[in-house]
Each structure stands twice: as structure tokens, then as C-alpha cells.
Scaffold this motif. Structure first.
Motif, short mmCIF file in Angstrom:
data_model
loop_
_atom_site.label_atom_id
_atom_site.label_comp_id
_atom_site.label_asym_id
_atom_site.label_seq_id
_atom_site.Cartn_x
_atom_site.Cartn_y
_atom_site.Cartn_z
N GLY A 27 0.77 -1.24 0.00
CA GLY A 27 0.00 0.00 0.00
C GLY A 27 0.80 1.28 0.00
O GLY A 27 0.46 2.22 -0.72
N ALA A 28 1.86 1.34 0.78
CA ALA A 28 2.63 2.60 0.87
C ALA A 28 3.27 2.97 -0.48
O ALA A 28 3.05 4.09 -0.96
CB ALA A 28 3.67 2.51 1.98
N TYR A 50 0.30 6.24 -6.96
CA TYR A 50 -0.96 6.90 -7.28
C TYR A 50 -0.80 8.43 -7.18
O TYR A 50 -1.26 9.16 -8.06
CB TYR A 50 -2.06 6.43 -6.33
N ALA A 51 -0.12 8.87 -6.13
CA ALA A 51 0.10 10.32 -5.97
C ALA A 51 0.95 10.86 -7.12
O ALA A 51 0.67 11.95 -7.64
CB ALA A 51 0.78 10.59 -4.63
N LEU A 52 1.96 10.10 -7.54
CA LEU A 52 2.79 10.51 -8.66
C LEU A 52 1.97 10.57 -9.95
O LEU A 52 2.10 11.52 -10.73
CB LEU A 52 3.98 9.56 -8.82
N LYS A 72 1.59 14.10 -11.83
CA LYS A 72 2.11 14.27 -13.19
C LYS A 72 0.99 14.38 -14.21
O LYS A 72 1.15 15.07 -15.21
CB LYS A 72 3.05 13.12 -13.55
N ALA A 73 -0.14 13.74 -13.99
CA ALA A 73 -1.26 13.87 -14.91
C ALA A 73 -1.79 15.31 -14.86
O ALA A 73 -2.15 15.88 -15.88
CB ALA A 73 -2.36 12.87 -14.58
N GLY A 74 -1.81 15.89 -13.67
CA GLY A 74 -2.27 17.26 -13.53
C GLY A 74 -1.31 18.26 -14.15
O GLY A 74 -1.72 19.25 -14.75
#
Length: 89
Positions: free
Chosen positions: A69-70, A76-78, A82-84
Motif C-alpha cells: 500500500g505505501a 498513485y500520488a505521482l 504528473k497527470a495534472g
């Protein structure tokens, strides 16, 4: 201590996947996406090894959640970050 080492290893492998994607001309988000399945497999192997060394599956499941999970949450945060940044740019 083993859990901390596994999480640190996962984050290092995530960085390698993101860097490899960038070197290959892809987004770092693509590298993060490609990281998740191999890391799940590594985490499941880690669960299996733990159960062969005398731990129960029920006792190992919380560690599976943390070990997978970590780094997966970091991936997921990356991906979101990066998508944003590519959509705005």
C-alpha cells in the motif's frame, strides 16, 4: 525492520520505473502505472515467504497491506501529480 526495508525498496523501485519512463520519453505517470502490478507480485511473494517462515496468513495480511500500500499510494500520488501537470501544460 523488514517491513521498513520492503517499503523503502518499493519506493526506490518506483523511482526507477518513473525515471526509466522519463528516459524513454514517456510520462513519469506511465512509469508509476507500470510499477503497480510488479510491486503487487513482489508483495505477494513477500507474503508467501513470511508464511513459510512460521507466520500465519492472517498475521501477514496487515503487513501485505502496508508493504504494497505505501509504495502503491506513492505511485498513485505521482500519477495524479504528473497527470495534472501535463494537462495544465
Amino acid at each position: 525492520m523488514h517491513t521498513v526495508i520492503m517499503i523503502a525498496s518499493g519506493l526506490a523501485v518506483l523511482a526507477l520505473f518513473a525515471l526509466a519512463a522519463a528516459v524513454l520519453g514517456k510520462s513519469m505517470a506511465v512509469g508509476a502505472r507500470w510499477f503497480v502490478l510488479p510491486w503487487l507480485l513482489v508483495s505477494l511473494v513477500n507474503l508467501y515467504v513470511g508464511t513459510t517462515h512460521g507466520h500465519s496468513v492472517a498475521g501477514e495480511l496487515p503487513f501485505l497491506a502496508i508493504v504494497f500500500g505505501a509504495p502503491a499510494l506513492a505511485a498513485y500520488a505521482l500519477m495524479r501529480w504528473k497527470a495534472g501537470s501535463t494537462a495544465a501544460g
